[in-house]
Scaffold this motif. Structure first.
Motif, PDB file in Angstrom:
ATOM      1  N   GLY A 269      35.940  30.039  38.534  1.00  0.00           N
ATOM      2  CA  GLY A 269      36.232  31.475  38.632  1.00  0.00           C
ATOM      3  C   GLY A 269      36.752  31.998  37.302  1.00  0.00           C
ATOM      4  O   GLY A 269      36.434  31.456  36.227  1.00  0.00           O
ATOM      5  N   ALA A 270      37.581  33.025  37.369  1.00  0.00           N
ATOM      6  CA  ALA A 270      38.063  33.667  36.148  1.00  0.00           C
ATOM      7  C   ALA A 270      38.757  32.657  35.216  1.00  0.00           C
ATOM      8  O   ALA A 270      38.449  32.578  34.019  1.00  0.00           O
TER       9      ALA A 270
ATOM     10  N   LYS B 212      30.008  27.566  44.079  1.00  0.00           N
ATOM     11  CA  LYS B 212      29.280  28.821  44.362  1.00  0.00           C
ATOM     12  C   LYS B 212      28.148  29.112  43.377  1.00  0.00           C
ATOM     13  O   LYS B 212      28.229  28.755  42.211  1.00  0.00           O
TER      14      LYS B 212
ATOM     15  N   GLN C 172      35.844  40.056  40.684  1.00  0.00           N
ATOM     16  CA  GLN C 172      36.471  40.595  41.900  1.00  0.00           C
ATOM     17  C   GLN C 172      37.184  41.938  41.683  1.00  0.00           C
ATOM     18  O   GLN C 172      37.213  42.774  42.589  1.00  0.00           O
TER      19      GLN C 172
ATOM     20  N   TRP D 296      35.614  45.099  43.015  1.00  0.00           N
ATOM     21  CA  TRP D 296      35.408  45.379  44.439  1.00  0.00           C
ATOM     22  C   TRP D 296      36.161  46.630  44.909  1.00  0.00           C
ATOM     23  O   TRP D 296      35.762  47.278  45.867  1.00  0.00           O
ATOM     24  N   THR D 297      37.244  46.982  44.212  1.00  0.00           N
ATOM     25  CA  THR D 297      37.930  48.239  44.544  1.00  0.00           C
ATOM     26  C   THR D 297      36.966  49.412  44.339  1.00  0.00           C
ATOM     27  O   THR D 297      36.911  50.346  45.143  1.00  0.00           O
TER      28      THR D 297
ATOM     29  N   ALA E  93      41.967  25.214  38.848  1.00  0.00           N
ATOM     30  CA  ALA E  93      41.793  26.683  38.850  1.00  0.00           C
ATOM     31  C   ALA E  93      41.036  27.097  40.118  1.00  0.00           C
ATOM     32  O   ALA E  93      40.014  27.772  40.047  1.00  0.00           O
ATOM     33  N   VAL E  94      41.560  26.673  41.267  1.00  0.00           N
ATOM     34  CA  VAL E  94      40.806  26.882  42.518  1.00  0.00           C
ATOM     35  C   VAL E  94      41.112  28.210  43.213  1.00  0.00           C
ATOM     36  O   VAL E  94      40.559  28.504  44.272  1.00  0.00           O
TER      37      VAL E  94
ATOM     38  N   CYS F  82      45.867  40.381  43.319  1.00  0.00           N
ATOM     39  CA  CYS F  82      45.968  41.811  43.034  1.00  0.00           C
ATOM     40  C   CYS F  82      46.737  42.574  44.109  1.00  0.00           C
ATOM     41  O   CYS F  82      46.150  43.203  45.004  1.00  0.00           O
TER      42      CYS F  82
ATOM     43  N   LYS G 166      45.090  50.709  46.432  1.00  0.00           N
ATOM     44  CA  LYS G 166      44.101  51.442  45.619  1.00  0.00           C
ATOM     45  C   LYS G 166      43.025  52.018  46.528  1.00  0.00           C
ATOM     46  O   LYS G 166      42.619  53.173  46.380  1.00  0.00           O
TER      47      LYS G 166
ATOM     48  N   PRO H 136      43.417  26.732  48.573  1.00  0.00           N
ATOM     49  CA  PRO H 136      42.464  25.921  49.342  1.00  0.00           C
ATOM     50  C   PRO H 136      43.145  24.645  49.868  1.00  0.00           C
ATOM     51  O   PRO H 136      43.997  24.063  49.187  1.00  0.00           O
TER      52      PRO H 136
ATOM     53  N   ASP I 115      45.440  32.035  40.137  1.00  0.00           N
ATOM     54  CA  ASP I 115      46.058  32.340  41.426  1.00  0.00           C
ATOM     55  C   ASP I 115      46.629  31.127  42.160  1.00  0.00           C
ATOM     56  O   ASP I 115      47.527  31.273  42.990  1.00  0.00           O
TER      57      ASP I 115
ATOM     58  N   ALA J 281      43.418  38.752  37.358  1.00  0.00           N
ATOM     59  CA  ALA J 281      42.587  38.229  36.266  1.00  0.00           C
ATOM     60  C   ALA J 281      43.268  38.516  34.926  1.00  0.00           C
ATOM     61  O   ALA J 281      43.119  37.756  33.970  1.00  0.00           O
TER      62      ALA J 281
HETATM   63  C1  LIG Z   1      39.763  43.338  45.820  1.00  0.00           C
HETATM   64  C2  LIG Z   1      40.308  42.688  44.576  1.00  0.00           C
HETATM   65  C3  LIG Z   1      40.750  43.483  43.532  1.00  0.00           C
HETATM   66  C4  LIG Z   1      41.271  42.916  42.387  1.00  0.00           C
HETATM   67  N1  LIG Z   1      41.655  43.731  41.367  1.00  0.00           N
HETATM   68  C5  LIG Z   1      42.087  43.192  40.213  1.00  0.00           C
HETATM   69  C6  LIG Z   1      42.367  44.024  39.085  1.00  0.00           C
HETATM   70  O1  LIG Z   1      42.224  45.248  39.130  1.00  0.00           O
HETATM   71  N2  LIG Z   1      42.802  43.431  37.947  1.00  0.00           N
HETATM   72  C7  LIG Z   1      42.950  42.085  37.847  1.00  0.00           C
HETATM   73  O2  LIG Z   1      43.312  41.605  36.778  1.00  0.00           O
HETATM   74  N3  LIG Z   1      42.709  41.252  38.911  1.00  0.00           N
HETATM   75  C8  LIG Z   1      42.270  41.777  40.074  1.00  0.00           C
HETATM   76  N4  LIG Z   1      41.954  40.954  41.133  1.00  0.00           N
HETATM   77  C9  LIG Z   1      42.399  39.548  41.125  1.00  0.00           C
HETATM   78  C10 LIG Z   1      41.485  38.592  40.338  1.00  0.00           C
HETATM   79  O3  LIG Z   1      40.158  38.691  40.755  1.00  0.00           O
HETATM   80  C11 LIG Z   1      42.009  37.178  40.535  1.00  0.00           C
HETATM   81  O4  LIG Z   1      43.390  37.146  40.290  1.00  0.00           O
HETATM   82  C12 LIG Z   1      41.304  36.199  39.607  1.00  0.00           C
HETATM   83  O5  LIG Z   1      39.943  36.134  39.929  1.00  0.00           O
HETATM   84  C13 LIG Z   1      41.964  34.828  39.694  1.00  0.00           C
HETATM   85  O6  LIG Z   1      41.242  33.888  38.962  1.00  0.00           O
HETATM   86  P1  LIG Z   1      41.260  32.352  39.426  1.00  0.00           P
HETATM   87  O7  LIG Z   1      40.412  31.628  38.449  1.00  0.00           O
HETATM   88  O8  LIG Z   1      42.630  31.899  39.668  1.00  0.00           O
HETATM   89  O9  LIG Z   1      40.562  32.367  40.864  1.00  0.00           O
HETATM   90  P2  LIG Z   1      39.078  32.808  41.219  1.00  0.00           P
HETATM   91  O10 LIG Z   1      38.520  33.720  40.190  1.00  0.00           O
HETATM   92  O11 LIG Z   1      39.130  33.303  42.622  1.00  0.00           O
HETATM   93  O12 LIG Z   1      38.249  31.452  41.152  1.00  0.00           O
HETATM   94  C14 LIG Z   1      38.535  30.321  41.924  1.00  0.00           C
HETATM   95  C15 LIG Z   1      37.282  29.459  41.948  1.00  0.00           C
HETATM   96  O13 LIG Z   1      37.594  28.181  42.469  1.00  0.00           O
HETATM   97  C16 LIG Z   1      36.518  27.749  43.262  1.00  0.00           C
HETATM   98  N5  LIG Z   1      37.012  26.734  44.189  1.00  0.00           N
HETATM   99  C17 LIG Z   1      37.782  26.904  45.287  1.00  0.00           C
HETATM  100  N6  LIG Z   1      38.012  25.727  45.884  1.00  0.00           N
HETATM  101  C18 LIG Z   1      37.377  24.784  45.138  1.00  0.00           C
HETATM  102  C19 LIG Z   1      37.235  23.376  45.249  1.00  0.00           C
HETATM  103  N7  LIG Z   1      37.788  22.691  46.251  1.00  0.00           N
HETATM  104  N8  LIG Z   1      36.507  22.733  44.313  1.00  0.00           N
HETATM  105  C20 LIG Z   1      35.931  23.417  43.288  1.00  0.00           C
HETATM  106  N9  LIG Z   1      36.024  24.741  43.127  1.00  0.00           N
HETATM  107  C21 LIG Z   1      36.737  25.416  44.059  1.00  0.00           C
HETATM  108  C22 LIG Z   1      36.026  29.018  43.932  1.00  0.00           C
HETATM  109  O14 LIG Z   1      34.691  28.875  44.392  1.00  0.00           O
HETATM  110  C23 LIG Z   1      36.191  30.041  42.841  1.00  0.00           C
HETATM  111  O15 LIG Z   1      34.997  30.210  42.091  1.00  0.00           O
HETATM  112  C24 LIG Z   1      41.386  41.497  42.288  1.00  0.00           C
HETATM  113  C25 LIG Z   1      40.927  40.701  43.335  1.00  0.00           C
HETATM  114  C26 LIG Z   1      40.378  41.269  44.458  1.00  0.00           C
HETATM  115  C27 LIG Z   1      39.850  40.385  45.566  1.00  0.00           C
END
Ligand SMILES: Cc1cc2nc3c(=O)[nH]c(=O)nc-3n(C[C@H](O)[C@H](O)[C@H](O)COP(=O)(O)OP(=O)(O)OC[C@H]3O[C@@H](n4cnc5c(N)ncnc54)[C@H](O)[C@@H]3O)c2cc1C
Length: 447
Positions: free
Chosen positions: A45-46, A70, A76, A79-80, A137-138, A195, A201, A295, A331, A341
């Motif tokens: 993800g991010a 995925k 994400q 999506w707002t 980074a799950v 978020c 929002k 998770p 997250d 993000a």
């Molecule tokens: C509606 C909405 C609005 C948002 N608005 C904002 C905003 O305005 N500004 C902002 O900065 N942020 C915003 N965010 C938050 C932002 O999208 C997340 O904080 C960010 O994506 C977190 O990154 P991450 O890498 O921690 O998790 P994610 O980007 O969610 O990635 C996690 C990844 O881990 C993978 N994964 C999960 N379990 C496993 C496993 N067991 N093995 C391997 N891979 C796995 C998943 O498939 C996923 O691809 C918003 C989110 C949402 C849903």
């Protein structure tokens, strides 16, 4: 390519933090692989994608392995805007293969078991992966099922929607367009979420849409939050409360959605200040934000997590508190900042420097993560309050004007600039947050 026939030998290397010279991908049995790598990134993800990009170019071809199940990588935060009809779901996604760094090896699977004591993980498909260093980074998973009747309502009731999932975000704008009047409910759950601004929002966009389409007087807009405040940072909370007052939005604190009865058009909330106390409210529209948690594969690994199930890291450099060759980002960690993000971007630079130092066996650098996070609080179709703050809830605003005011300029940034920054700079490992811009705009003064 070699099979991992003598894993113990390799573990000794790992514990000395030496980076091996080659990565191995060996197939044993049917389709099972034993893989060995320098850096394992779990989650694309991010956070995972951005960090993998940084290290894949640094360490060389296939030294970084990414496990991500995925096919589509979603931005994400968009999506707002999708929920408000300003963007489409398709605009928010790209093929995972096109965003993951080409120099890394992508294992399209999910980690099913972490074994930090042996520096290895097992995937759902049966692969075994041994790493020297690991970045977790799950992200967070959405627990719609924890609210009784919600999954059913999301599947069948066109008035119930959630911007939080690609499965349901398309429902939001349709429900908004079809709304003819009555109670419109927006909820914030009783767990940390990604978020924390997104649950409100969508409400401001909804309210402006109704005003523009002559339906505002027919709507009774209500925000139910499990929290005791509308937003965690005083400066922005005051502005948002005033906004709700001005727009006739009723805010109810310390109420958590526990049940949706779609056939009766009812939502039931528990009163968090009165054990056993509940409140049932009719709805004509319901935007639900689900409870969230890490998770299960992570939360059940006691060696890695805190009591709440989050990866237990140092808040200043995101290094695991018990396993120095493991870092986290985003997250899923217990760094006490708002999960966005933008926070991930702020963490990237610090994690990169600290992880690189650990890999090289050098002392840790002094650079520390200050909790920087940002939440563009979209308040309609052309306005936004751009909240930016640190661990202490102190504003850390980048732009040389008061970001606590609703502005078109910050809306433009949210809608047009931030997605480009994400796809082109952050996911390629080039964006570490706006700190340099902040310093420049404030003439080198401030944090
Ligand atoms: C509606 C909405 C609005 C948002 N608005 C904002 C905003 O305005 N500004 C902002 O900065 N942020 C915003 N965010 C938050 C932002 O999208 C997340 O904080 C960010 O994506 C977190 O990154 P991450 O890498 O921690 O998790 P994610 O980007 O969610 O990635 C996690 C990844 O881990 C993978 N994964 C999960 N379990 C496993 C496993 N067991 N093995 C391997 N891979 C796995 C998943 O498939 C996923 O691809 C918003 C989110 C949402 C849903």
């Amino acid at each position: 390519m070699r099979c991992l026939d003598r894993p113990v030998l390799r573990i000794i290397k790992v514990n000395k933090f030496k980076v091996s010279s080659e990565a191995n991908f060996a197939t044993s049995g049917q389709s099972r692989q034993d893989i060995k790598c320098d850096l394992l990134v779990v989650g694309g993800g991010a956070g995972g994608c951005s960090m993998a990009a940084k290290f894949a170019s640094k360490l060389g071809k296939n030294k970084v392995v990414i496990v991500e199940p995925k096919d589509v990588h979603y931005y994400q935060p968009m999506w707002t805007l999708v929920g408000g009809g300003m963007k489409t779901l398709a605009d928010s996604g790209r093929a995972m293969a096109s965003v993951l760094p080409s120099d890394a090896h992508w294992v399209k699977d999910q980690v099913a078991e972490f074994s930090p004591k042996t520096n290895s993980v097992r995937t759902k498909g049966g692969d075994s992966i041994q790493y020297n260093f690991m970045l977790v980074a799950v992200g967070l998973k959405l627990d719609f099922h924890k609210i009784k009747g919600l999954e059913d309502a999301l599947a069948k009731d066109p008035r119930v929607c959630s911007n939080y999932s690609p499965l349901y975000v398309d429902k939001t704008f349709k429900a908004l367009q079809n709304f003819q009047g009555g109670p419109a409910l927006f909820t914030f759950p009783n767990t940390p979420i990604k978020c924390a601004g997104a649950p409100q929002k969508v409400m401001y966009i909804f309210e402006e849409y109704l005003r523009k389409h002559g339906k505002r007087d027919a709507a009774d807009i209500k925000y139910y939050t499990s929290l005791g405040v509308i937003f965690g940072v005083k400066k922005y909370a005051a502005v948002l409360l005033e906004l709700c007052k001005k727009r006739g939005i009723e805010v109810t604190f310390r109420h958590n959605l526990i049940e949706v009865n779609s056939s009766a058009s009812e939502a039931t909330f528990e009163n968090l200040d009165k054990p056993g106390g509940t409140l049932t409210q009719k709805y004509s529209f319901l935007h639900a934000t689900p409870a969230m948690s890490t998770p299960e594969v992570l939360s059940k690994c006691a060696d890695l997590v805190d009591k709440a199930g989050y990866l237990e890291v140092s808040k200043t450099n995101l290094q695991h508190v018990r396993f120095p060759n493991i870092f986290g980002i985003g997250d899923c960690t217990n760094a006490p900042t708002s999960k966005t993000a933008a926070a991930v971007a702020g963490q990237c630079g610090v994690v990169k420097k600290h992880l690189a130092a650990v890999m090289a066996g050098k002392p840790l650098p002094s650079v520390a993560y200050d909790g920087y996070t940002s939440c563009p609080l979209v308040t309609g179709y052309s306005s936004c309050i751009l909240a930016e703050f640190d661990y202490d809830g102190q504003p850390l605003e980048t732009l040389p004007f008061d970001q606590g005011k609703e502005r078109w300029s910050t809306f433009f940034m949210k809608k047009t600039i931030m997605p480009q920054l994400y796809w082109h700079a952050m996911l390629n490992g080039y964006w570490e947050g706006p700190k340099l811009f902040r310093k420049a705009f404030h003439l080198g003064m401030g944090k």
